[in-house]
Motif scaffolding. Sequence first.
Motif, PDB file in Angstrom:
ATOM      1  N   LEU A 266       0.828  -1.204   0.000  1.00 24.42           N
ATOM      2  CA  LEU A 266       0.000   0.000   0.000  1.00 24.42           C
ATOM      3  C   LEU A 266       0.864   1.255   0.000  1.00 24.42           C
ATOM      4  CD1 LEU A 266      -2.802  -0.967   2.571  1.00 24.42           C
ATOM      5  CD2 LEU A 266      -2.865  -1.151   0.074  1.00 24.42           C
ATOM      6  N   LEU A 267       1.962   1.223   0.739  1.00 22.60           N
ATOM      7  CA  LEU A 267       2.837   2.390   0.840  1.00 22.60           C
ATOM      8  C   LEU A 267       3.624   2.629  -0.438  1.00 22.60           C
ATOM      9  CD1 LEU A 267       4.146   1.845   4.484  1.00 22.60           C
ATOM     10  CD2 LEU A 267       2.601   3.657   3.700  1.00 22.60           C
ATOM     11  N   VAL A 268       4.011   1.569  -1.109  1.00 23.02           N
ATOM     12  CA  VAL A 268       4.820   1.711  -2.327  1.00 23.02           C
ATOM     13  C   VAL A 268       3.945   1.978  -3.549  1.00 23.02           C
ATOM     14  CG1 VAL A 268       6.378   0.505  -3.910  1.00 23.02           C
ATOM     15  CG2 VAL A 268       6.730   0.321  -1.438  1.00 23.02           C
ATOM     16  N   PHE A 269       2.797   1.306  -3.638  1.00 18.45           N
ATOM     17  CA  PHE A 269       1.988   1.384  -4.854  1.00 18.45           C
ATOM     18  C   PHE A 269       0.665   2.128  -4.689  1.00 18.45           C
ATOM     19  CE2 PHE A 269       4.588  -2.474  -5.476  1.00 18.45           C
ATOM     20  CZ  PHE A 269       5.167  -2.164  -6.703  1.00 18.45           C
ATOM     21  N   GLY A 270       0.211   2.370  -3.462  1.00 18.52           N
ATOM     22  CA  GLY A 270      -1.066   3.045  -3.249  1.00 18.52           C
ATOM     23  C   GLY A 270      -1.130   4.374  -3.986  1.00 18.52           C
ATOM     24  N   GLY A 271      -2.176   4.584  -4.782  1.00 15.61           N
ATOM     25  CA  GLY A 271      -2.289   5.804  -5.571  1.00 15.61           C
ATOM     26  C   GLY A 271      -1.595   5.704  -6.907  1.00 15.61           C
ATOM     27  N   ASP A 272      -0.963   4.591  -7.175  1.00 16.61           N
ATOM     28  CA  ASP A 272      -0.254   4.399  -8.445  1.00 16.61           C
ATOM     29  C   ASP A 272      -0.549   3.011  -9.010  1.00 16.61           C
ATOM     30  OD1 ASP A 272       1.240   5.421 -10.459  1.00 16.61           O
ATOM     31  OD2 ASP A 272       3.180   5.196  -9.485  1.00 16.61           O
ATOM     32  N   VAL A 273      -1.786   2.558  -8.808  1.00 11.91           N
ATOM     33  CA  VAL A 273      -2.223   1.237  -9.249  1.00 11.91           C
ATOM     34  C   VAL A 273      -3.190   1.390 -10.409  1.00 11.91           C
ATOM     35  CG1 VAL A 273      -3.578  -0.793  -8.582  1.00 11.91           C
ATOM     36  CG2 VAL A 273      -1.916   0.174  -6.988  1.00 11.91           C
ATOM     37  N   GLU A 274      -3.075   0.519 -11.408  1.00  7.43           N
ATOM     38  CA  GLU A 274      -4.072   0.479 -12.468  1.00  7.43           C
ATOM     39  C   GLU A 274      -5.289  -0.278 -11.932  1.00  7.43           C
ATOM     40  OE1 GLU A 274      -6.090   1.141 -15.888  1.00  7.43           O
ATOM     41  OE2 GLU A 274      -4.139   2.012 -15.325  1.00  7.43           O
ATOM     42  N   GLY A 275      -6.368   0.431 -11.702  1.00  6.44           N
ATOM     43  CA  GLY A 275      -7.553  -0.184 -11.132  1.00  6.44           C
ATOM     44  C   GLY A 275      -8.228  -1.154 -12.095  1.00  6.44           C
ATOM     45  N   MET A 276      -8.667  -2.292 -11.589  1.00  6.61           N
ATOM     46  CA  MET A 276      -9.345  -3.302 -12.400  1.00  6.61           C
ATOM     47  C   MET A 276     -10.753  -3.506 -11.855  1.00  6.61           C
ATOM     48  SD  MET A 276      -6.176  -5.997 -12.990  1.00  6.61           S
ATOM     49  CE  MET A 276      -6.718  -6.971 -11.612  1.00  6.61           C
ATOM     50  N   GLU A 277     -11.595  -4.150 -12.639  1.00  8.71           N
ATOM     51  CA  GLU A 277     -12.958  -4.418 -12.191  1.00  8.71           C
ATOM     52  C   GLU A 277     -12.950  -5.263 -10.921  1.00  8.71           C
ATOM     53  OE1 GLU A 277     -16.189  -5.179 -15.235  1.00  8.71           O
ATOM     54  OE2 GLU A 277     -14.409  -5.728 -16.392  1.00  8.71           O
ATOM     55  N   HIS A 278     -13.870  -4.955 -10.032  1.00  7.45           N
ATOM     56  CA  HIS A 278     -13.958  -5.680  -8.761  1.00  7.45           C
ATOM     57  C   HIS A 278     -14.280  -7.155  -8.951  1.00  7.45           C
ATOM     58  CE1 HIS A 278     -14.727  -1.827  -6.166  1.00  7.45           C
ATOM     59  NE2 HIS A 278     -13.528  -1.850  -6.736  1.00  7.45           N
ATOM     60  N   ARG A 279     -14.838  -7.505 -10.116  1.00  3.37           N
ATOM     61  CA  ARG A 279     -15.170  -8.899 -10.385  1.00  3.37           C
ATOM     62  C   ARG A 279     -13.949  -9.806 -10.286  1.00  3.37           C
ATOM     63  NH1 ARG A 279     -17.794  -8.794 -15.901  1.00  3.37           N
ATOM     64  NH2 ARG A 279     -17.977 -11.041 -15.527  1.00  3.37           N
ATOM     65  N   TRP A 280     -12.745  -9.224 -10.429  1.00  3.67           N
ATOM     66  CA  TRP A 280     -11.519 -10.020 -10.422  1.00  3.67           C
ATOM     67  C   TRP A 280     -10.947 -10.225  -9.027  1.00  3.67           C
ATOM     68  CZ3 TRP A 280     -10.516 -13.268 -13.957  1.00  3.67           C
ATOM     69  CH2 TRP A 280     -10.910 -13.036 -15.271  1.00  3.67           C
ATOM     70  N   ASN A 281     -11.620  -9.765  -8.017  1.00  3.20           N
ATOM     71  CA  ASN A 281     -11.212 -10.111  -6.644  1.00  3.20           C
ATOM     72  C   ASN A 281     -12.370  -9.897  -5.686  1.00  3.20           C
ATOM     73  OD1 ASN A 281      -9.866 -10.829  -4.334  1.00  3.20           O
ATOM     74  ND2 ASN A 281      -8.166  -9.407  -4.600  1.00  3.20           N
ATOM     75  N   GLN A 282     -13.301 -10.828  -5.686  1.00  2.00           N
ATOM     76  CA  GLN A 282     -14.380 -10.828  -4.696  1.00  2.00           C
ATOM     77  C   GLN A 282     -13.772 -11.396  -3.415  1.00  2.00           C
ATOM     78  OE1 GLN A 282     -17.793 -10.290  -4.445  1.00  2.00           O
ATOM     79  NE2 GLN A 282     -18.310  -9.559  -6.493  1.00  2.00           N
ATOM     80  N   HIS A 283     -13.070 -10.513  -2.690  1.00  2.62           N
ATOM     81  CA  HIS A 283     -12.260 -10.949  -1.553  1.00  2.62           C
ATOM     82  C   HIS A 283     -13.040 -10.855  -0.246  1.00  2.62           C
ATOM     83  CE1 HIS A 283     -11.962  -6.610  -1.278  1.00  2.62           C
ATOM     84  NE2 HIS A 283     -11.449  -6.726  -0.066  1.00  2.62           N
ATOM     85  N   GLY A 284     -12.384 -11.323   0.823  1.00  2.00           N
ATOM     86  CA  GLY A 284     -12.984 -11.250   2.150  1.00  2.00           C
ATOM     87  C   GLY A 284     -13.953 -12.371   2.461  1.00  2.00           C
ATOM     88  N   LEU A 285     -14.023 -13.407   1.604  1.00  2.00           N
ATOM     89  CA  LEU A 285     -14.989 -14.487   1.836  1.00  2.00           C
ATOM     90  C   LEU A 285     -14.590 -15.366   3.015  1.00  2.00           C
ATOM     91  CD1 LEU A 285     -15.788 -15.547  -1.835  1.00  2.00           C
ATOM     92  CD2 LEU A 285     -16.740 -13.696  -0.462  1.00  2.00           C
ATOM     93  N   GLY A 286     -13.345 -15.220   3.479  1.00  2.00           N
ATOM     94  CA  GLY A 286     -12.908 -15.940   4.670  1.00  2.00           C
ATOM     95  C   GLY A 286     -13.182 -15.175   5.951  1.00  2.00           C
TER      96      GLY A 286
END
Length: 344
Positions: A266-286
């Motif tokens: 987050l510190l190195v890349f936050g604000g400099d990420v190519e955003g992708m559709e949320h469909r590619w990481n439906q995370h937090g299911l655990g």
Amino acid sequence: MPPFKPLHLFLILTVTINLCSAELPSFREAPAFRNGRECPSTTWSSLDKQIHNPSIIHIAMTLDTAYLRGSVAGVYSVLHHASCPENIVFHFITTHSHGVKLTRAITTTFPYLNFHIYYFNTNLVKGKISSSIRRALDQPLNYARMFLADLLPAGVRRIIYFDSDLIVVDDVINLWSINLGGHVLGAPEYCHANFTSYFTSKFWSNPVFTASLKGRSKDPCYFNTGVMVIDLWKWREGKYTEKLENWMRIQKRYRIYELGSLPPFLLVFGGDVEGMEHRWNQHGLGGDNLEGLCRALHPGPVSLLHWSGKGKPWLRIDSKKPCPLDSLWAPYDLFRYPSLFSDS
């Protein structure tokens, strides 16, 4: 205090040896997945140090004994939904301690799989890891994603990194072909999350630390490092492994966050990420990192389901306490349950 008896030592040694020699899970053999007619006929060799072939999809995952069942399900899901499965190369990162057994498990489960094994030197991070809120996050192999550019051959220009607790329910070529727009890294971003909560007051009260977030192309947002598309050539040029390691050293001294390998990203890349559709990481299911409670899907389409958090679907299924969404993971589980009856 009574003297330590040799029998006690024998029992301890016996338990230790049994644990170290424990067999890995047994899996059913996966079917052979073949390319469709529209797929380009191509091969890739790790000896091609400088040749980049865009028709080959490169996927990196870690392999360890605790998450092997999840890794196998993840690989199976990718192959099952791929239009050109023979054009996929898996790059597995593991350690020397169980490397031979893990390699054998992958070979016997996926006899037709094009894969390579790389051994991660855990000494690279052992002295830099700080304890976090969950023990699993402190394992050295969890930090191997920081060293992909050093581990993989120079001919691998782009890589998809997948965690071992996810399944893909879409053709992975749709993820592979995403335009990174000149960025080093692409991932689904979640800007509604409270970015400040991932760091302690020691970070936010230090102007030297907070200055590192300025000058980005946009405001930094949270992203999950379990699914990333990375331009390894740009990574190497920018020496991003060194930048991540530097934040680990700072964390060791000042305790600026509570999680494992995520905050440095987050510190190195936050604000400099190519955003992708949320469909590619439906995370937090655990669930969360403490209780792992059941969760529902986020609104919107789904291409990848990710059981990040404490609760893993194979553990909940075996304990007879599955969450509703664990039924979506179960069809990709190749685990061979032991027979109730003996052959003898």
